[in-house]
Design a protein around this motif. Structure first.
Motif, mmCIF file in Angstrom:
data_model
loop_
_atom_site.group_PDB
_atom_site.id
_atom_site.type_symbol
_atom_site.label_atom_id
_atom_site.label_comp_id
_atom_site.label_asym_id
_atom_site.label_seq_id
_atom_site.Cartn_x
_atom_site.Cartn_y
_atom_site.Cartn_z
ATOM 1 N N PHE A 94 1.202 -0.910 0.521
ATOM 2 C CA PHE A 94 -0.119 0.362 0.285
ATOM 3 C C PHE A 94 1.024 1.069 0.048
ATOM 4 N N PRO A 95 0.490 2.489 -0.358
ATOM 5 C CA PRO A 95 1.102 3.328 -0.439
ATOM 6 C C PRO A 95 1.683 3.924 1.103
ATOM 7 N N CYS A 96 1.296 3.733 2.553
ATOM 8 C CA CYS A 96 1.592 3.694 3.019
ATOM 9 C C CYS A 96 1.989 2.101 3.849
ATOM 10 N N VAL A 97 2.050 1.629 3.479
ATOM 11 C CA VAL A 97 3.035 0.118 3.835
ATOM 12 C C VAL A 97 3.518 -0.633 3.242
ATOM 13 N N ARG A 98 4.146 -1.447 3.447
ATOM 14 C CA ARG A 98 5.199 -2.687 2.782
ATOM 15 C C ARG A 98 4.941 -3.447 4.433
ATOM 16 N N THR A 99 5.270 -5.010 3.524
ATOM 17 C CA THR A 99 4.751 -6.395 4.928
ATOM 18 C C THR A 99 5.868 -7.438 4.323
ATOM 19 N N TYR A 100 6.933 -7.804 4.330
ATOM 20 C CA TYR A 100 7.795 -8.333 3.764
ATOM 21 C C TYR A 100 8.099 -9.732 4.633
ATOM 22 N N ILE A 101 7.854 -11.081 4.018
ATOM 23 C CA ILE A 101 8.056 -11.956 4.882
ATOM 24 C C ILE A 101 8.760 -13.138 4.532
ATOM 25 N N PHE A 102 9.893 -13.761 5.327
ATOM 26 C CA PHE A 102 11.379 -13.978 4.606
ATOM 27 C C PHE A 102 11.808 -15.018 6.326
ATOM 28 N N ASP A 103 12.634 -16.686 5.624
ATOM 29 C CA ASP A 103 13.058 -17.244 6.200
ATOM 30 C C ASP A 103 13.833 -17.252 7.365
ATOM 31 N N LEU A 104 13.802 -18.275 8.877
ATOM 32 C CA LEU A 104 15.101 -17.726 9.370
ATOM 33 C C LEU A 104 15.792 -18.913 10.296
ATOM 34 N N PRO A 105 16.783 -19.001 9.662
ATOM 35 C CA PRO A 105 16.913 -20.867 10.349
ATOM 36 C C PRO A 105 17.492 -21.330 11.528
ATOM 37 N N ALA A 106 16.830 -21.939 12.448
ATOM 38 C CA ALA A 106 16.998 -21.960 13.141
ATOM 39 C C ALA A 106 18.884 -22.524 13.761
ATOM 40 N N LEU A 107 19.549 -21.281 14.888
ATOM 41 C CA LEU A 107 20.646 -20.550 15.286
ATOM 42 C C LEU A 107 21.467 -20.200 14.816
ATOM 43 N N ASP A 108 20.543 -19.181 13.545
ATOM 44 C CA ASP A 108 21.145 -18.636 12.603
ATOM 45 C C ASP A 108 21.048 -16.574 12.522
ATOM 46 N N THR A 109 21.702 -16.396 12.078
ATOM 47 C CA THR A 109 21.769 -14.606 11.908
ATOM 48 C C THR A 109 21.393 -13.713 10.284
ATOM 49 N N GLY A 110 20.550 -13.199 10.056
ATOM 50 C CA GLY A 110 20.543 -12.834 8.950
ATOM 51 C C GLY A 110 19.755 -10.951 8.760
ATOM 52 N N LEU A 111 20.881 -10.232 7.852
ATOM 53 C CA LEU A 111 20.577 -8.791 7.691
ATOM 54 C C LEU A 111 19.124 -8.931 7.126
ATOM 55 N N PHE A 112 18.421 -7.682 7.231
ATOM 56 C CA PHE A 112 18.030 -7.459 6.317
ATOM 57 C C PHE A 112 18.156 -5.817 5.860
ATOM 58 N N LEU A 113 17.854 -5.127 4.621
ATOM 59 C CA LEU A 113 17.979 -4.320 4.259
ATOM 60 C C LEU A 113 16.471 -3.505 3.304
ATOM 61 N N LEU A 114 16.612 -2.448 3.833
ATOM 62 C CA LEU A 114 15.266 -1.455 3.291
ATOM 63 C C LEU A 114 16.636 -0.288 2.456
ATOM 64 N N LEU A 115 16.299 -0.377 1.554
ATOM 65 C CA LEU A 115 17.120 1.494 0.393
ATOM 66 C C LEU A 115 16.605 1.753 -0.421
ATOM 67 N N PRO A 116 16.522 2.993 -0.783
ATOM 68 C CA PRO A 116 16.270 3.625 -1.733
ATOM 69 C C PRO A 116 16.472 2.897 -3.120
ATOM 70 N N ASP A 117 16.056 2.323 -4.126
ATOM 71 C CA ASP A 117 16.445 2.086 -5.118
ATOM 72 C C ASP A 117 17.274 2.511 -5.972
ATOM 73 N N VAL A 118 18.459 3.079 -5.202
ATOM 74 C CA VAL A 118 19.804 4.136 -6.770
ATOM 75 C C VAL A 118 19.702 3.153 -8.270
ATOM 76 N N THR A 119 19.794 1.560 -8.378
ATOM 77 C CA THR A 119 19.738 1.579 -9.371
ATOM 78 C C THR A 119 19.082 2.159 -10.699
ATOM 79 N N GLN A 120 17.629 2.831 -10.495
ATOM 80 C CA GLN A 120 17.051 3.876 -11.335
ATOM 81 C C GLN A 120 17.579 5.305 -11.580
#
Length: 278
Positions: free
Chosen positions: A81-107
């Motif tokens: 939605f214009p004011c909402v962005r929702t993301y779902i992803f998997d995080l394995p047991a005993l593990d660590t992940g990094l989520f990034l939200l960025l301006p799309d500078v490829t444009q």
């Protein structure tokens, strides 16, 4: 215990540090980084919801990534939605992940316009956990803003130049990095607690793309293309059969169910988003 928490604020930027054409007018590109650790023995499905109102997400292109193994995997929002962005992803047991939200500078227009300035807050929940007997799960969180200053006067960054970087920690809403949340347990035999049928049917009537916003599962995306009457009829039959046979045999690695009232939570979030964006 709570099932959803506020994590932190965030700010996405592609802006000159001053508006004058004279020095210093370097451009800063800033994004949001959230490190999530899973110290438990269950594989988890994480949900992050970003909210922004003035300006909203339509003001400038953005992109999201999830990285566990050193590969930045781009994420497609399940709710957009214009004011909402929702993301779902998997995080394995005993593990660590990094989520990034960025301006799309490829444009290229994002850098040449230098007019990205989106602020808001982040909410987190654990959609499901595989195995175990308790429905409580613990996470460790760390949030940062990271950015880069482009060389003086440059819109298209040169091969070499005076690049600088910034990174600063963000305070967490919980006051500490360790949080414990209630979630749904997923096992080979799953007892489904279905949301109110009329609530789902009315949601489809109010928003025919309602199902598309819940999941990117291809079959659901196809169903969302049907007419409102066809969608309602299909779900009516499906829910009737589920309620007649609540013991459903499902493989652990294929279960993606909004159970125990979670769908009702997402519905209220969708209604809130629609009200704000209208």
């Amino acid at each position: 215990m709570v099932s959803t928490i506020n994590v932190s604020t965030y700010e996405l930027l592609v802006k000159p540090i001053i508006t004058s054409a004279s020095s210093p007018n370097r451009t800063v590109i800033q994004g949001y980084f959230l490190t999530i650790s899973n110290p438990g023995f269950s594989n988890l499905k994480i949900r992050l919801t970003f909210k922004a109102r003035t300006p909203d997400f339509n003001s400038s292109p953005i992109v999201a990534f999830w990285d566990v193994d050193g590969t930045n995997n781009q994420l497609i929002p399940i709710s957009s939605f214009p004011c909402v962005r929702t993301y779902i992803f998997d995080l394995p047991a005993l593990d660590t992940g990094l989520f990034l939200l960025l301006p799309d500078v490829t444009q290229s227009s994002v850098i040449t316009n230098r007019n990205t300035e989106i602020r808001g807050y982040v909410r987190l929940s654990i959609d499901s956990a595989a195995g175990g007997s308790s429905n409580m799960r613990t996470l460790l969180l760390s949030a940062q803003q990271r950015g880069t200053f482009l060389p003086q006067g440059s819109i298209n960054p040169p091969a070499a130049g005076d690049f600088d970087q910034l990174a600063y920690d963000l305070p967490l809403a919980s006051g500490g990095s360790e949080v414990t949340l209630e979630t749904n347990l997923i096992s080979a035999t799953t007892n489904l607690s279905l949301p109110n049928r009329d609530r789902i049917l009315k949601a489809i009537e109010a928003n025919p793309s309602f199902l598309r916003d819940i999941t990117n599962e291809p079959l659901v995306q196809k169903v969302a293309e049907l007419s409102v009457e066809e969608q309602q009829r299909m779900l009516y039959i499906l829910l009737e059969r589920f309620q007649a046979n609540p013991q459903v045999e499902l493989p652990i690695d294929r279960v993606e169910i909004e159970a125990n009232g979670k769908l009702a939570d997402n519905l209220s979030e969708s209604i809130e988003a629609g009200a704000i964006s209208s």
